[in-house]
Design a protein around this motif. Sequence first.
Motif, PDB file in Angstrom:
ATOM      1  N   TYR A 129      39.154  24.383  58.214  1.00 42.76           N
ATOM      2  CA  TYR A 129      40.147  24.399  57.024  1.00 42.76           C
ATOM      3  C   TYR A 129      40.125  25.667  56.193  1.00 42.76           C
ATOM      4  N   ALA A 130      38.969  26.247  56.096  1.00 38.42           N
ATOM      5  CA  ALA A 130      38.924  27.381  54.958  1.00 38.42           C
ATOM      6  C   ALA A 130      39.579  28.708  55.863  1.00 38.42           C
ATOM      7  N   LEU A 131      39.314  28.783  56.914  1.00 38.01           N
ATOM      8  CA  LEU A 131      39.927  29.976  57.696  1.00 38.01           C
ATOM      9  C   LEU A 131      41.377  29.882  57.889  1.00 38.01           C
ATOM     10  N   GLU A 132      41.887  28.435  57.873  1.00 39.47           N
ATOM     11  CA  GLU A 132      43.107  28.289  58.183  1.00 39.47           C
ATOM     12  C   GLU A 132      43.970  28.515  56.935  1.00 39.47           C
ATOM     13  N   ASN A 133      43.341  28.240  55.680  1.00 34.99           N
ATOM     14  CA  ASN A 133      44.061  28.000  54.350  1.00 34.99           C
ATOM     15  C   ASN A 133      43.650  28.788  53.341  1.00 34.99           C
ATOM     16  N   ASN A 134      42.511  29.329  53.500  1.00 35.38           N
ATOM     17  CA  ASN A 134      42.132  30.039  52.047  1.00 35.38           C
ATOM     18  C   ASN A 134      41.930  31.583  52.435  1.00 35.38           C
ATOM     19  N   VAL A 135      42.215  31.987  53.236  1.00 35.06           N
ATOM     20  CA  VAL A 135      42.074  33.622  53.401  1.00 35.06           C
ATOM     21  C   VAL A 135      43.016  34.374  52.767  1.00 35.06           C
ATOM     22  N   GLN A 136      44.155  33.908  52.723  1.00 36.94           N
ATOM     23  CA  GLN A 136      45.341  34.811  52.145  1.00 36.94           C
ATOM     24  C   GLN A 136      45.348  34.600  50.789  1.00 36.94           C
ATOM     25  N   ARG A 137      44.626  33.757  50.084  1.00 40.40           N
ATOM     26  CA  ARG A 137      44.878  33.699  48.529  1.00 40.40           C
ATOM     27  C   ARG A 137      43.625  34.424  48.112  1.00 40.40           C
ATOM     28  N   LEU A 138      42.810  35.045  48.907  1.00 42.73           N
ATOM     29  CA  LEU A 138      41.406  36.026  48.239  1.00 42.73           C
ATOM     30  C   LEU A 138      42.069  37.111  47.496  1.00 42.73           C
ATOM     31  N   ALA A 139      43.436  37.625  47.521  1.00 46.78           N
ATOM     32  CA  ALA A 139      43.872  38.584  46.574  1.00 46.78           C
ATOM     33  C   ALA A 139      43.937  37.989  45.162  1.00 46.78           C
ATOM     34  N   GLU A 140      44.220  36.651  45.084  1.00 43.46           N
ATOM     35  CA  GLU A 140      43.978  36.225  43.624  1.00 43.46           C
ATOM     36  C   GLU A 140      42.850  36.300  43.083  1.00 43.46           C
ATOM     37  N   ASP A 141      41.824  36.041  43.670  1.00 46.39           N
ATOM     38  CA  ASP A 141      40.375  36.402  42.981  1.00 46.39           C
ATOM     39  C   ASP A 141      40.318  37.622  43.063  1.00 46.39           C
ATOM     40  N   HIS A 142      40.716  38.549  43.547  1.00 46.82           N
ATOM     41  CA  HIS A 142      40.545  40.180  43.248  1.00 46.82           C
ATOM     42  C   HIS A 142      41.570  40.390  42.150  1.00 46.82           C
ATOM     43  N   HIS A 143      42.296  39.687  41.832  1.00 41.15           N
ATOM     44  CA  HIS A 143      43.294  40.166  40.608  1.00 41.15           C
ATOM     45  C   HIS A 143      42.477  39.517  39.435  1.00 41.15           C
ATOM     46  N   LYS A 144      41.880  38.492  39.675  1.00 43.28           N
ATOM     47  CA  LYS A 144      41.181  37.997  38.307  1.00 43.28           C
ATOM     48  C   LYS A 144      40.018  38.833  38.173  1.00 43.28           C
ATOM     49  N   ALA A 145      39.408  39.282  39.161  1.00 41.74           N
ATOM     50  CA  ALA A 145      38.226  40.234  38.938  1.00 41.74           C
ATOM     51  C   ALA A 145      38.744  41.459  38.025  1.00 41.74           C
ATOM     52  N   LYS A 146      39.929  41.889  38.453  1.00 38.90           N
ATOM     53  CA  LYS A 146      40.468  43.151  37.907  1.00 38.90           C
ATOM     54  C   LYS A 146      40.680  42.952  36.457  1.00 38.90           C
ATOM     55  N   GLN A 147      41.299  41.746  36.198  1.00 40.29           N
ATOM     56  CA  GLN A 147      41.313  41.331  34.757  1.00 40.29           C
ATOM     57  C   GLN A 147      40.167  41.159  33.914  1.00 40.29           C
ATOM     58  N   ILE A 148      38.909  40.535  34.453  1.00 41.95           N
ATOM     59  CA  ILE A 148      37.825  40.644  33.872  1.00 41.95           C
ATOM     60  C   ILE A 148      37.308  42.217  33.762  1.00 41.95           C
ATOM     61  N   GLU A 149      37.485  42.984  34.606  1.00 40.30           N
ATOM     62  CA  GLU A 149      37.090  44.261  34.341  1.00 40.30           C
ATOM     63  C   GLU A 149      37.660  44.882  33.190  1.00 40.30           C
ATOM     64  N   ALA A 150      38.841  45.003  32.910  1.00 47.30           N
ATOM     65  CA  ALA A 150      39.660  45.445  31.935  1.00 47.30           C
ATOM     66  C   ALA A 150      39.465  44.762  30.554  1.00 47.30           C
ATOM     67  N   LEU A 151      39.023  43.451  30.567  1.00 47.40           N
ATOM     68  CA  LEU A 151      38.676  42.862  29.260  1.00 47.40           C
ATOM     69  C   LEU A 151      37.076  43.289  29.089  1.00 47.40           C
ATOM     70  N   LEU A 152      36.216  43.478  29.888  1.00 45.69           N
ATOM     71  CA  LEU A 152      35.075  44.141  29.658  1.00 45.69           C
ATOM     72  C   LEU A 152      35.060  45.593  29.113  1.00 45.69           C
ATOM     73  N   LYS A 153      35.809  46.285  29.594  1.00 41.86           N
ATOM     74  CA  LYS A 153      35.860  47.810  29.111  1.00 41.86           C
ATOM     75  C   LYS A 153      36.339  47.610  27.641  1.00 41.86           C
ATOM     76  N   GLN A 154      36.936  46.513  27.415  1.00 40.09           N
ATOM     77  CA  GLN A 154      37.164  46.570  25.677  1.00 40.09           C
ATOM     78  C   GLN A 154      35.979  46.038  24.837  1.00 40.09           C
ATOM     79  N   CYS A 155      35.086  45.598  25.425  1.00 33.19           N
ATOM     80  CA  CYS A 155      33.908  45.252  24.848  1.00 33.19           C
ATOM     81  C   CYS A 155      32.809  46.429  24.499  1.00 33.19           C
ATOM     82  N   SER A 156      32.524  46.619  23.057  1.00 38.97           N
ATOM     83  CA  SER A 156      31.771  47.682  22.666  1.00 38.97           C
ATOM     84  C   SER A 156      30.206  47.327  23.139  1.00 38.97           C
ATOM     85  N   TRP A 157      29.871  46.260  23.548  1.00 42.83           N
ATOM     86  CA  TRP A 157      28.548  45.889  23.994  1.00 42.83           C
ATOM     87  C   TRP A 157      28.573  46.280  25.346  1.00 42.83           C
ATOM     88  N   VAL A 158      29.560  46.435  26.053  1.00 39.62           N
ATOM     89  CA  VAL A 158      29.399  46.897  27.340  1.00 39.62           C
ATOM     90  C   VAL A 158      29.279  48.229  27.780  1.00 39.62           C
TER      91      VAL A 158
END
Length: 336
Positions: free
Chosen positions: A243-272
């Motif tokens: 099921y995962a191979l047939e349905n969940n591969v294409q959506r990985l780009a969504e996870d990558h997009h969220k990781a980039k959002q986290i990266e951008a937010l962390l760069k705004q934090c003075s403690w990072v």
Amino acid sequence: MIIDLRSDTVTRPSDAMLTAMMRAEVGDDVFNEDPTVIKLEALAAGMFGMEAGLFCPSGTMTNQIAVKVHTQPLDEVICDKLCHIYNYEVGGWAFHSGVSVRLTDGDRGIMTTEQIDRCILPDYDWYPNTKLVCIENTVNKGGGAVYTIEQMTTIGEFCKSKGLTYHLDGARIFNALAALGKKSNDLSGIFDTISVCISKGLGAPAGSLLLGPRDLIKKARKIRKVMGGGMRQAGYLAAACIYALENNVQRLAEDHHKAKQIEALLKQCSWVKEVLPVETNIVIFEVANSALTAEKLTAVGIRCSPFSPTLVRMVTHLDITDEMMGKFEETILKVS
């Protein structure tokens, strides 16, 4: 609300995946009679242009079986100092295979042929025999760093020229392929064996596959048994992986997009202090003050993994919702 970013292994099966599991046709896989396992092994092997596959409980097992089938005692494995086989598999290369390891110092875990060449030892009595090269793609401890198709191919051609075997720890290979805009069959012919984990970004509850030539996978099957990896009605787990191979591969780009959002937010934090470049779904950052640990972030509802007293890892996955991302932004910018 708890936002669990410790790993992409914390996901739970969706209702659709659970339905596929419950409807699976099963048999005894130790007797090689589970039709769903057989279907999964053929599916995965075909996706990567390999002859055969072997279903195992974990990526650690598939990697360790690969090391075992490619080597014998007194051999040596070349891998990078950040790789999973070296850092997170309990020294299994020594325990199971009686081999030694020689490490490269790659760029966030990405090795070059020049670095590998420097690790090849002369054929003297007092040296182990250089035998196997292992790469990890993506590199977990490198912040999800990605080997390109060209880099993997170049190393493969070098290994052939030196008479070395070549294994891919592809625990997150589908994340790498998504980042590169490539398909699994683009790896056909590059590696001797490939390990593919389905319980990370693809969301299955358990399961990894070792892919390779048919005769080698036959040998690997016996090694799986002696390692305790022979499962009976494993088709219920295999159905989740299909099921995962047939349905969940294409959506990985969504996870990558969220990781980039986290990266951008962390760069705004003075403690990072620094955030490693984000290419896939893994974010590793260094805090300026060791008092701001993963434990403190957990206390405010953001679960993450400490990599050292000052390094923290966050991993996005299919259970992280847009609502959670909003809460993450609201919370992380208040941390001090």
